[in-house]
Design a protein around this motif. Structure first.
Motif, mmCIF file in Angstrom:
data_model
loop_
_atom_site.group_PDB
_atom_site.id
_atom_site.type_symbol
_atom_site.label_atom_id
_atom_site.label_comp_id
_atom_site.label_asym_id
_atom_site.label_seq_id
_atom_site.Cartn_x
_atom_site.Cartn_y
_atom_site.Cartn_z
ATOM 1 N N CYS A 214 53.702 40.840 60.432
ATOM 2 C CA CYS A 214 52.464 41.537 60.769
ATOM 3 C C CYS A 214 51.312 40.762 60.139
ATOM 4 O O CYS A 214 51.470 40.173 59.066
ATOM 5 N N ASP A 215 50.153 40.751 60.800
ATOM 6 C CA ASP A 215 48.983 40.113 60.219
ATOM 7 C C ASP A 215 47.731 40.897 60.581
ATOM 8 O O ASP A 215 47.708 41.633 61.561
ATOM 9 N N VAL A 216 46.699 40.748 59.744
ATOM 10 C CA VAL A 216 45.434 41.462 59.934
ATOM 11 C C VAL A 216 44.329 40.701 59.210
ATOM 12 O O VAL A 216 44.599 39.975 58.246
ATOM 13 N N THR A 217 43.109 40.854 59.678
ATOM 14 C CA THR A 217 41.926 40.420 58.954
ATOM 15 C C THR A 217 41.172 41.687 58.582
ATOM 16 O O THR A 217 40.809 42.478 59.451
ATOM 17 N N THR A 218 40.964 41.911 57.279
ATOM 18 C CA THR A 218 40.359 43.149 56.787
ATOM 19 C C THR A 218 38.837 43.089 56.877
ATOM 20 O O THR A 218 38.258 42.013 57.042
ATOM 21 N N PRO A 219 38.184 44.243 56.698
ATOM 22 C CA PRO A 219 36.736 44.222 56.529
ATOM 23 C C PRO A 219 36.368 43.395 55.295
ATOM 24 O O PRO A 219 37.181 43.233 54.386
ATOM 25 N N ALA A 220 35.133 42.897 55.242
ATOM 26 C CA ALA A 220 34.686 42.015 54.163
ATOM 27 C C ALA A 220 34.670 42.722 52.812
ATOM 28 O O ALA A 220 34.399 43.912 52.726
ATOM 29 N N GLN A 221 34.982 41.950 51.750
ATOM 30 C CA GLN A 221 34.942 42.432 50.375
ATOM 31 C C GLN A 221 34.163 41.444 49.512
ATOM 32 O O GLN A 221 34.318 40.235 49.670
ATOM 33 N N ALA A 222 33.352 41.950 48.600
ATOM 34 C CA ALA A 222 32.749 41.125 47.554
ATOM 35 C C ALA A 222 33.710 41.160 46.372
ATOM 36 O O ALA A 222 34.688 41.899 46.382
ATOM 37 N N SER A 223 33.440 40.363 45.362
ATOM 38 C CA SER A 223 34.276 40.337 44.163
ATOM 39 C C SER A 223 33.351 40.357 42.950
ATOM 40 O O SER A 223 33.092 39.332 42.347
ATOM 41 N N THR A 224 32.824 41.546 42.622
ATOM 42 C CA THR A 224 31.807 41.657 41.567
ATOM 43 C C THR A 224 32.177 42.621 40.448
ATOM 44 O O THR A 224 31.446 42.748 39.474
ATOM 45 N N ALA A 225 33.288 43.330 40.552
ATOM 46 C CA ALA A 225 33.697 44.285 39.524
ATOM 47 C C ALA A 225 34.474 43.556 38.426
ATOM 48 O O ALA A 225 35.530 42.981 38.690
ATOM 49 N N ALA A 226 33.917 43.564 37.205
ATOM 50 C CA ALA A 226 34.594 42.902 36.083
ATOM 51 C C ALA A 226 35.918 43.596 35.802
ATOM 52 O O ALA A 226 36.011 44.818 35.783
ATOM 53 N N MET A 227 36.970 42.784 35.624
ATOM 54 C CA MET A 227 38.311 43.293 35.357
ATOM 55 C C MET A 227 38.913 42.389 34.278
ATOM 56 O O MET A 227 39.640 41.454 34.585
ATOM 57 N N GLY A 228 38.539 42.625 33.029
ATOM 58 C CA GLY A 228 38.947 41.717 31.961
ATOM 59 C C GLY A 228 38.202 40.403 32.119
ATOM 60 O O GLY A 228 36.985 40.386 32.250
ATOM 61 N N ALA A 229 38.928 39.297 32.152
ATOM 62 C CA ALA A 229 38.319 37.978 32.272
ATOM 63 C C ALA A 229 38.137 37.542 33.724
ATOM 64 O O ALA A 229 37.710 36.416 33.983
ATOM 65 N N ARG B 115 43.410 43.495 47.218
ATOM 66 C CA ARG B 115 41.997 43.329 46.898
ATOM 67 C C ARG B 115 41.681 41.882 46.580
ATOM 68 O O ARG B 115 42.556 41.123 46.163
ATOM 69 N N ARG B 116 40.420 41.531 46.783
ATOM 70 C CA ARG B 116 39.944 40.189 46.481
ATOM 71 C C ARG B 116 39.708 40.063 44.987
ATOM 72 O O ARG B 116 39.136 40.944 44.351
ATOM 73 N N CYS B 117 40.128 38.945 44.397
ATOM 74 C CA CYS B 117 39.877 38.623 42.996
ATOM 75 C C CYS B 117 39.279 37.223 42.917
ATOM 76 O O CYS B 117 39.504 36.395 43.803
ATOM 77 N N SER B 118 38.545 36.947 41.828
ATOM 78 C CA SER B 118 37.972 35.619 41.640
ATOM 79 C C SER B 118 37.685 35.376 40.162
ATOM 80 O O SER B 118 37.604 36.316 39.375
ATOM 81 N N ALA B 119 37.527 34.121 39.803
ATOM 82 C CA ALA B 119 37.239 33.756 38.417
ATOM 83 C C ALA B 119 35.778 34.017 38.071
ATOM 84 O O ALA B 119 35.436 34.245 36.921
ATOM 85 N N LEU B 120 34.901 33.997 39.079
ATOM 86 C CA LEU B 120 33.474 34.249 38.907
ATOM 87 C C LEU B 120 33.076 35.412 39.789
ATOM 88 O O LEU B 120 33.725 35.691 40.795
ATOM 89 N N SER B 121 31.977 36.059 39.461
ATOM 90 C CA SER B 121 31.459 37.132 40.306
ATOM 91 C C SER B 121 31.030 36.545 41.645
ATOM 92 O O SER B 121 30.282 35.566 41.690
ATOM 93 N N GLU B 122 31.547 37.084 42.738
ATOM 94 C CA GLU B 122 31.260 36.594 44.094
ATOM 95 C C GLU B 122 30.643 37.732 44.896
ATOM 96 O O GLU B 122 31.345 38.613 45.378
ATOM 97 N N ALA B 123 29.300 37.743 45.025
ATOM 98 C CA ALA B 123 28.612 38.832 45.715
ATOM 99 C C ALA B 123 28.725 38.748 47.232
ATOM 100 O O ALA B 123 28.577 39.755 47.927
ATOM 101 N N THR B 124 28.989 37.564 47.763
ATOM 102 C CA THR B 124 29.114 37.426 49.204
ATOM 103 C C THR B 124 30.427 38.052 49.661
ATOM 104 O O THR B 124 31.506 37.637 49.228
ATOM 105 N N ALA B 125 30.338 39.048 50.516
ATOM 106 C CA ALA B 125 31.536 39.739 51.017
ATOM 107 C C ALA B 125 32.147 38.945 52.164
ATOM 108 O O ALA B 125 31.446 38.535 53.093
#
Length: 117
Positions: free
Chosen positions: A34-49, A95-105
């Protein structure tokens, strides 16, 4: 599904589109993808490091699996990775995760591989 000497024959048994839940393909050997493309997500919520989207993207699979499948994905057109927090035969939480805050969804492209019911 045909067999020869106890082994499945043929290739694709069924292919379909389930709209917002994505698409699926079933193979003669019992494999389902199965495959899907989800609605856009930003990555701005701090979760530890690291940073993540504020909430999971719940994905109801286009067709159910016999057991929880292997779910993986990629961030489509942006930085980061996809974290899968849970999956069952019918749904996955990602969910989307990143090393830096990514405001672009940007959307997530997800794929689940397992056995069909």
């Amino acid at each position: 599904m045909g067999q020869a000497g106890g082994l499945p024959t043929g290739a694709v048994i069924e292919r379909g589109d389930a709209g917002a839940n994505g698409s699926y393909v079933r193979f003669a050997d019992g494999t389902q993808i199965c495959d899907v493309t989800t609605p856009a997500q930003a990555s701005t919520a701090a979760m530890g490091a690291i940073f993540s989207a504020g909430s999971d993207a719940g994905w109801s699979f286009a067709m159910p699996f016999a057991a929880p499948p292997v779910v993986s994905g990629q961030v489509a057109g942006g930085a980061g990775w996809v974290a899968v927090s849970d999956s069952s035969p019918t749904v996955a939480q990602c969910r989307r995760c990143s090393a830096l805050s990514e405001a672009t969804a940007v959307p997530l492209r997800l794929m689940a591989v397992g056995r069909w019911v």
